[in-house]
Write an enzyme that holds these catalytic residues in place. Sequence first.
Site, PDB file in Angstrom:
ATOM      1  N   GLY A 225      10.956  27.020  69.068  1.00 57.51           N
ATOM      2  CA  GLY A 225      10.545  28.332  68.578  1.00 57.51           C
ATOM      3  C   GLY A 225       9.050  28.381  68.392  1.00 57.51           C
ATOM      4  N   GLY A 227       5.777  30.994  66.593  1.00 61.86           N
ATOM      5  CA  GLY A 227       5.410  32.146  65.779  1.00 61.86           C
ATOM      6  C   GLY A 227       3.927  32.164  65.512  1.00 61.86           C
ATOM      7  CG  MET A 229       1.794  31.419  59.930  1.00 55.31           C
ATOM      8  SD  MET A 229       2.689  31.484  58.354  1.00 55.31           S
ATOM      9  CE  MET A 229       2.217  29.922  57.634  1.00 55.31           C
ATOM     10  N   GLY A 230       2.672  28.748  63.814  1.00 58.01           N
ATOM     11  CA  GLY A 230       2.909  27.437  64.387  1.00 58.01           C
ATOM     12  C   GLY A 230       4.081  27.399  65.338  1.00 58.01           C
ATOM     13  CB  VAL A 232       9.942  24.565  65.355  1.00 58.02           C
ATOM     14  CG1 VAL A 232      10.738  25.574  66.119  1.00 58.02           C
ATOM     15  CG2 VAL A 232      10.831  23.442  64.874  1.00 58.02           C
ATOM     16  CE  LYS A 247       9.353  25.311  60.193  1.00 56.34           C
ATOM     17  NZ  LYS A 247       9.820  26.122  59.045  1.00 56.34           N
ATOM     18  CG  ASP A 342      12.504  34.162  54.332  1.00 57.52           C
ATOM     19  OD1 ASP A 342      12.780  35.379  54.320  1.00 57.52           O
ATOM     20  OD2 ASP A 342      12.100  33.571  55.349  1.00 57.52           O
TER      21      ASP A 342
END
Length: 534
Positions: A225, A227, A229-230, A232, A247, A342
């Site tokens: 994955g 996104g 911010m980083g 995985v 991650k 979350d």
Amino acid sequence: MKYLQPTRGSSPSTVPAGVLRGRLLLFFWIGFVTSLTVYLVDRYVFRRHGNIDWSPFAPYYDLQFLAHAASFLLGVLVIHARNWSSRALQLLDLAVVTFNILMVTFSFAVFSPRLPGVYPYAMLLFAHAAFVPVPVWVQIWAGSMAILSFPLGQILAYRYIPAIQQIWQAAGGFQIFRNAAIAQTIDVLILSGISIMITKILYNFRFDLSRARRLGNYILKSEIGRGGMGVVFEASHAFLTRPTAIKVMVPKGENAGTALARFEKEVKLSASLTHPNTITIFDYGHCADRTFYYAMEMLEGLDLQKLVEKFGPLPSPRVAYLLNQVCGSLIEAHEKGIIHRDIKPSNIFVTQRGGLYDFVKVLDFGLAKEFRKPEEAALTQAGAFMGTPRYSAPELIQSKAGVDGRTDLYMLGAVGYWALTGHPPFADSDSVDLLVDHVKTIPKRPSEVTELAILPEMDGIIMKCLEKNPRDRFQNPADLIEALKALPFAKPWNQVAAKDWWALHLSPGVIAVKKPISGLKQYQPVKEIAEAHG
């Protein structure tokens, strides 16, 4: 992928035996085909060395030519004989290359002393440098053998074979022989040096590429994955070969030092949790370029978001079974003063572990916060909305100071709503309207949204979780568990039902899916389920 390099230096390690084995097989097969082709052309088309009847080794001319092909073929057979270590493969490589260099030296010394012997050396050394990923010292050995053996072979042939002395006498005597030997040795020296440089460049490049795919003791395999911010990755421990999800978090839009401190604090909070229904954190560390990574267990299964998307709303007994496990994870977290903040369907992962089916893992405590330590709020990213709007609690939206464990229970109620109906409590696509709805609007009861039968008591549990005022909700996960256990299901969900469901729908197994994951928490350390039957 520069930012994936470890901060601490390291040196090139031994090439993995599997990689070296494959490259040697390629090199040996190329050597076999090339040398055999050269022999056949020499035998039936054009005699490269001309008339060699004068040489005392003329009866062995064909045998000498075929020896090259035989050595490469023998190398192939030895490799296939067993699984050799990297060091054993390097020794085999050295033996074959050394033999061929000596045979080239012998051939030019006794059959064509006046022909320049550069081409076969160049072909052998350059092919070896390009195809075989060995340390530089191996290529230095091969080059040194060529540099030393060529003049030595010429000198020995001149000294002990009268016919060769006569050839050089006819050409001008010892002075001509000496000059030719020196000139050709220099040529071989230059070629060997270039081949060593090629090996050094390629080997270091291979190592840098391998190191770029490593984080500490973890070897990165494929991206799962990505996104804002980083990223995985699926990975494995270099020594334990344990499947792992890594991650890598890259701070953006905030002070890098503050971001790294926040990431480290959040991971430490997650790592302190040991409940079986909580994702396990193995390790964490800092990378170059101000990045941060942590390693966690790799799961096989699918999250609640995709479970409902693939198979539709779940029956109430199964939803209660799953929510009960999430509560178990939250009990430990809340007792340690940690809230998740979350909870959403994509962070509730359903898997099978040790023969247990429908086993829940609560993922991504990346927004975890110690609500008993408000002095650490300075580490929170400035201006960031904490949570996912579609499942957020009213107090998070209003930024109230009273955020506590009951915030997670509101989100868990929204997750239960999704699992029962296939719809979130508020379906408006506009984030602003969603936030307003969470603060002011009372959603429809789940039984009013779906055609599936839902007990009034189940309706009541979900609606109590979704109360706007935290005082009106369940006050802790243990209270919610008691309410779930008291539900009067005619046929409660259990391991027998879960095992039957998995056997019917998920028997093809699991596969890795490399797909960006939306939402504030951009990535998810899992493997997705393969397409189900029927």
